[in-house]
Design a protein around this motif. Structure first.
Motif, mmCIF file in Angstrom:
data_model
loop_
_atom_site.group_PDB
_atom_site.id
_atom_site.type_symbol
_atom_site.label_atom_id
_atom_site.label_comp_id
_atom_site.label_asym_id
_atom_site.label_seq_id
_atom_site.Cartn_x
_atom_site.Cartn_y
_atom_site.Cartn_z
ATOM 1 N N LEU A 7 6.713 -4.218 10.721
ATOM 2 C CA LEU A 7 5.271 -4.187 10.900
ATOM 3 C C LEU A 7 4.672 -3.594 9.631
ATOM 4 C CD1 LEU A 7 2.780 -4.502 12.797
ATOM 5 C CD2 LEU A 7 3.155 -2.120 13.445
ATOM 6 N N PHE A 8 3.939 -4.426 8.896
ATOM 7 C CA PHE A 8 3.292 -4.004 7.662
ATOM 8 C C PHE A 8 1.871 -3.588 8.012
ATOM 9 C CE2 PHE A 8 6.695 -6.835 6.613
ATOM 10 C CZ PHE A 8 7.280 -6.270 5.498
ATOM 11 N N LYS A 9 1.553 -2.321 7.812
ATOM 12 C CA LYS A 9 0.292 -1.749 8.269
ATOM 13 C C LYS A 9 -0.540 -1.252 7.106
ATOM 14 C CE LYS A 9 -2.357 0.589 11.364
ATOM 15 N NZ LYS A 9 -3.657 0.330 10.862
ATOM 16 N N THR A 10 -1.798 -1.670 7.074
ATOM 17 C CA THR A 10 -2.767 -1.160 6.116
ATOM 18 C C THR A 10 -4.140 -1.186 6.767
ATOM 19 O OG1 THR A 10 -3.606 -1.351 3.865
ATOM 20 C CG2 THR A 10 -3.180 -3.393 5.019
ATOM 21 N N GLN A 11 -5.059 -0.458 6.218
ATOM 22 C CA GLN A 11 -6.401 -0.399 6.799
ATOM 23 C C GLN A 11 -7.361 -1.405 6.190
ATOM 24 O OE1 GLN A 11 -7.637 1.341 9.429
ATOM 25 N NE2 GLN A 11 -5.505 1.809 9.817
ATOM 26 N N LEU A 37 -5.199 -5.601 1.261
ATOM 27 C CA LEU A 37 -4.572 -5.095 0.040
ATOM 28 C C LEU A 37 -3.453 -6.015 -0.440
ATOM 29 C CD1 LEU A 37 -4.339 -1.275 0.835
ATOM 30 C CD2 LEU A 37 -5.883 -2.398 -0.769
ATOM 31 N N ALA A 38 -3.562 -7.300 -0.157
ATOM 32 C CA ALA A 38 -2.573 -8.299 -0.572
ATOM 33 C C ALA A 38 -1.232 -8.097 0.115
ATOM 34 C CB ALA A 38 -2.423 -8.329 -2.092
ATOM 35 N N THR A 39 -1.253 -7.559 1.316
ATOM 36 C CA THR A 39 -0.017 -7.356 2.065
ATOM 37 C C THR A 39 0.696 -8.677 2.311
ATOM 38 O OG1 THR A 39 -1.129 -5.511 3.137
ATOM 39 C CG2 THR A 39 0.949 -6.194 4.078
ATOM 40 N N GLU A 40 -0.067 -9.766 2.425
ATOM 41 C CA GLU A 40 0.549 -11.085 2.614
ATOM 42 C C GLU A 40 1.488 -11.412 1.456
ATOM 43 O OE1 GLU A 40 -2.825 -10.727 2.387
ATOM 44 O OE2 GLU A 40 -3.663 -11.322 4.314
ATOM 45 N N THR A 41 1.137 -10.967 0.251
ATOM 46 C CA THR A 41 1.979 -11.189 -0.929
ATOM 47 C C THR A 41 3.333 -10.519 -0.748
ATOM 48 O OG1 THR A 41 0.010 -11.277 -2.326
ATOM 49 C CG2 THR A 41 2.104 -10.854 -3.437
ATOM 50 N N LEU A 47 5.453 -8.835 10.720
ATOM 51 C CA LEU A 47 4.146 -8.746 11.364
ATOM 52 C C LEU A 47 3.160 -8.056 10.434
ATOM 53 C CD1 LEU A 47 5.514 -7.380 14.776
ATOM 54 C CD2 LEU A 47 5.349 -9.759 14.039
ATOM 55 N N ASN A 48 2.015 -8.659 10.241
ATOM 56 C CA ASN A 48 0.988 -8.096 9.364
ATOM 57 C C ASN A 48 -0.155 -7.539 10.200
ATOM 58 O OD1 ASN A 48 -0.254 -7.400 6.982
ATOM 59 N ND2 ASN A 48 -1.157 -9.401 6.652
ATOM 60 N N TRP A 49 -0.492 -6.263 9.961
ATOM 61 C CA TRP A 49 -1.550 -5.582 10.714
ATOM 62 C C TRP A 49 -2.508 -4.974 9.694
ATOM 63 C CZ3 TRP A 49 -0.388 -0.676 14.143
ATOM 64 C CH2 TRP A 49 -1.531 -0.315 14.844
ATOM 65 N N GLU A 50 -3.673 -5.608 9.503
ATOM 66 C CA GLU A 50 -4.579 -5.194 8.422
ATOM 67 C C GLU A 50 -5.938 -4.693 8.877
ATOM 68 O OE1 GLU A 50 -4.798 -8.414 5.593
ATOM 69 O OE2 GLU A 50 -3.206 -7.465 4.444
ATOM 70 N N SER A 76 -3.945 2.810 0.597
ATOM 71 C CA SER A 76 -4.951 2.309 -0.336
ATOM 72 C C SER A 76 -4.720 2.954 -1.693
ATOM 73 C CB SER A 76 -6.354 2.650 0.156
ATOM 74 O OG SER A 76 -6.607 2.019 1.382
ATOM 75 N N PRO A 77 -4.889 2.186 -2.769
ATOM 76 C CA PRO A 77 -4.707 2.775 -4.101
ATOM 77 C C PRO A 77 -5.844 3.750 -4.412
ATOM 78 C CG PRO A 77 -5.481 0.510 -4.276
ATOM 79 C CD PRO A 77 -5.220 0.772 -2.827
ATOM 80 N N SER A 78 -5.565 4.672 -5.296
ATOM 81 C CA SER A 78 -6.606 5.604 -5.730
ATOM 82 C C SER A 78 -7.652 4.840 -6.533
ATOM 83 C CB SER A 78 -5.997 6.717 -6.589
ATOM 84 O OG SER A 78 -5.546 6.168 -7.819
ATOM 85 N N ARG A 79 -8.813 5.458 -6.673
ATOM 86 C CA ARG A 79 -9.887 4.843 -7.473
ATOM 87 C C ARG A 79 -9.396 4.587 -8.897
ATOM 88 N NH1 ARG A 79 -15.202 3.916 -8.394
ATOM 89 N NH2 ARG A 79 -16.145 4.724 -10.286
ATOM 90 N N GLU A 80 -8.708 5.574 -9.463
ATOM 91 C CA GLU A 80 -8.218 5.457 -10.837
ATOM 92 C C GLU A 80 -7.252 4.280 -10.985
ATOM 93 O OE1 GLU A 80 -5.165 7.996 -13.476
ATOM 94 O OE2 GLU A 80 -6.943 9.125 -12.819
ATOM 95 N N SER A 81 -6.279 4.176 -10.079
ATOM 96 C CA SER A 81 -5.320 3.071 -10.199
ATOM 97 C C SER A 81 -5.984 1.727 -9.901
ATOM 98 C CB SER A 81 -4.097 3.300 -9.324
ATOM 99 O OG SER A 81 -4.429 3.260 -7.966
#
Length: 190
Positions: A29-33, A36-40, A143-146, A166-171
Motif C-alpha cells: 500500500l503506497f500512501k501519500t497525502q 506526488l508521482a506515486t504511480e511512477t 495499491l495506491n492511496w493518494e 511530501s518533499p520540503s519546499r527547498e527540495s
C-alpha cells in the motif's frame, strides 16, 4: 537506478533492499497525502517484478519488458476508476479474482495495480479483502492511496505500507529548477 522524483527514492531503496534480501511482500500500500508521482514508483516496481532480469531495475529489452512497454503484458492487471464514475465497482474485483485463478502466462508472477484504492466501493473492498487474506502464490497487489479518504483498517493491516512524505519546499524548488522552471518568472506572475 534512481527515480526522477527524489522524494520517491527512499521508498524505491526500501523495495530494492527487500528484493535483494528475498523479503518482498505480496501486498503493498503506497500512501501519500497528495499527488506526488506515486504511480511512477508503482509502475517501476511492477516493471522490475515482471522483467526477466534479476533485481528490480527492469532491463527494458526482454520479452516481458517489451510487452509491458506496449501495455500488453498478460500477467498485469490494472484496476482504475471507470470513466465518469467515482467508485471502483465490485465487478472489477470479481474480474481480478478470475485473473488470479489462472497461472501466469510469462514468468512466475501475476501483478495487479489498484489506483486509487480508496475509491473501491464497500463490496469491492470486501471482495479484495477476501483475496488478499490468502493471496495466490506468486501474486503481487500494488495499491495506491493518494487522498485523505479512508481505507478500511482491515485492508490496510494486511499490507506492507510505504509512506511517501511530501518533499520540503527547498527540495521542491530545486527539483523544479532542474526541470527548467524559471522560478523568478513564476514569482513575477503573483
Amino acid at each position: 537506478m534512481k527515480i526522477d522524483c527524489p522524494w520517491l527514492n527512499e521508498a524505491w531503496r526500501f523495495l530494492v533492499n527487500s528484493e535483494e534480501k528475498n523479503r518482498l511482500g505480496q501486498i503493498y500500500l503506497f500512501k501519500t497525502q497528495e499527488k506526488l508521482a506515486t504511480e511512477t514508483l508503482i509502475d517501476k516496481f511492477a516493471e522490475g517484478l515482471i522483467c526477466e532480469k534479476e533485481g528490480l531495475d527492469a532491463c527494458g529489452t526482454c520479452r516481458n519488458c517489451v510487452l509491458m512497454n506496449a501495455k500488453s503484458f498478460p500477467d498485469l492487471k490494472r484496476i482504475e476508476l471507470p470513466e465518469n464514475q467515482n467508485v471502483i465497482p465490485v465487478e472489477a474485483i470479481r474480474e481480478l479474482i478470475s485473473f488470479f485463478s489462472t497461472k501466469p502466462a510469462f514468468g512466475g508472477r501475476k501483478i495487479t495495480i489498484i489506483n486509487p484504492v480508496e475509491n473501491l466501493n464497500f463490496f469491492a473492498a470486501n471482495a479484495l479483502l477476501k483475496i488478499i487474506e490468502e493471496p495466490p502464490e506468486h501474486s503481487f497487489f500494488l495499491l495506491n492511496w493518494e487522498t485523505s479518504r479512508p481505507v478500511t483498517r482491515t485492508l490496510t493491516s494486511r499490507c506492507t505500507q510505504i509512506y511517501i512524505s511530501s518533499p520540503s519546499r527547498e527540495s521542491s524548488l530545486k527539483w523544479l529548477v532542474s526541470r527548467g522552471v524559471n522560478l523568478e518568472k513564476f514569482n513575477e506572475d503573483d
